[in-house]
Design a protein around this motif. Sequence first.
Motif, short mmCIF file in Angstrom:
data_model
loop_
_atom_site.label_atom_id
_atom_site.label_comp_id
_atom_site.label_asym_id
_atom_site.label_seq_id
_atom_site.Cartn_x
_atom_site.Cartn_y
_atom_site.Cartn_z
N VAL A 284 0.87 -1.16 0.00
CA VAL A 284 0.00 0.00 0.00
C VAL A 284 0.92 1.23 0.00
O VAL A 284 1.93 1.23 0.71
N PRO A 285 0.63 2.26 -0.80
CA PRO A 285 1.52 3.42 -0.82
C PRO A 285 1.68 4.05 0.57
O PRO A 285 0.73 4.06 1.36
N ALA A 286 2.86 4.57 0.84
CA ALA A 286 3.14 5.18 2.14
C ALA A 286 2.20 6.35 2.42
O ALA A 286 1.85 6.62 3.56
N ARG B 105 -9.39 2.19 2.00
CA ARG B 105 -7.98 2.52 2.25
C ARG B 105 -7.11 1.36 1.76
O ARG B 105 -6.88 0.40 2.46
N GLY B 106 -6.67 1.45 0.51
CA GLY B 106 -5.78 0.43 -0.06
C GLY B 106 -6.49 -0.89 -0.30
O GLY B 106 -5.92 -1.97 -0.12
N LEU C 27 -2.54 0.43 -5.05
CA LEU C 27 -1.43 -0.33 -4.46
C LEU C 27 -0.71 -1.17 -5.51
O LEU C 27 -1.12 -1.21 -6.68
N SER C 28 0.36 -1.79 -5.09
CA SER C 28 1.24 -2.50 -6.02
C SER C 28 1.47 -3.94 -5.60
O SER C 28 1.26 -4.30 -4.44
N PHE C 29 1.90 -4.74 -6.57
CA PHE C 29 2.23 -6.15 -6.35
C PHE C 29 3.62 -6.45 -6.91
O PHE C 29 4.10 -5.75 -7.80
N ARG C 30 4.23 -7.50 -6.43
CA ARG C 30 5.49 -7.99 -7.02
C ARG C 30 5.66 -9.46 -6.66
O ARG C 30 4.94 -9.98 -5.80
#
Length: 257
Positions: free
Chosen positions: A109-111, A120-121, A247-250
């Motif tokens: 989730v972005p800071a 929220r995220g 948000l992001s994944f990896r």
Amino acid sequence: MKGKYLLTLLLAGGCYYANAQEKAKPEDTEVYTPVPPEVKPAKKCGDAPSDAIILFDGTNLDQWVMADDRNAAAQWTVEKGILTVNKKVGNIETKKAFTNYQLHIEWRVPANITGTGQGRGNSGVFLASLGKGDGGYELQVLDSYNSKTYTNGMASSIYKQHVPLANPTLKPGEWQVYDVIWTAPVFGTDGKLVSPARVTALFNGVLVQNNVELKGPTQYIGQPSYGQAHGACPIKLQAHGDKSEPLSFRNIWVREL
Ligand code: MG
């Protein structure tokens, strides 16, 4: 005479039991087949072992399509080894369908995340995608670090079915890890449920779902149930419509079981 006969029988039985115990060897209960296949573990914990299917290695979305239009290439953003949700285009899912598997997926989730509760995220991992929209069985992704919502909707809940056993969520801006074992539901030839879906999940290395039984695909409103029989399904990631920063994944990989 009867008593003597019974005594003889009992003695004989006892002798037989003692002999059987004496003759048993450790080898009697040692098996040599089946031989488990050799798998090379990753050098770094969390990276893919040798038999994993890599779903996202940081370079491209070749393994993914748009969930609502499987002919379209997945249109989320890939940059600097990271996959970021594109809320404008909707959910993405794997080209390949899976039955039982072990899944590893990392999310962040972005800071500077804003919003509260479910706004929220919010994202999600649909462990088996059932068609368009949010059809399927959702393992919730959400910022649950000092952020309150209904507990069966917090991070690592099986959405609206199972509250996680603990809350090991790290603060926004940090990478979080899900390791999941998915056991698909089984349906008979008559379409009736034979055995329900089950989930075990670790969140940042902490057990949060311990072989829980699912009542059916995720329902936002009302009680879940197994309405429609299905076979192997893609894995889907959610582009939630909340107003917070995407948000992001990896590092996404799966091992078929
Ligand atoms: Mg969600």
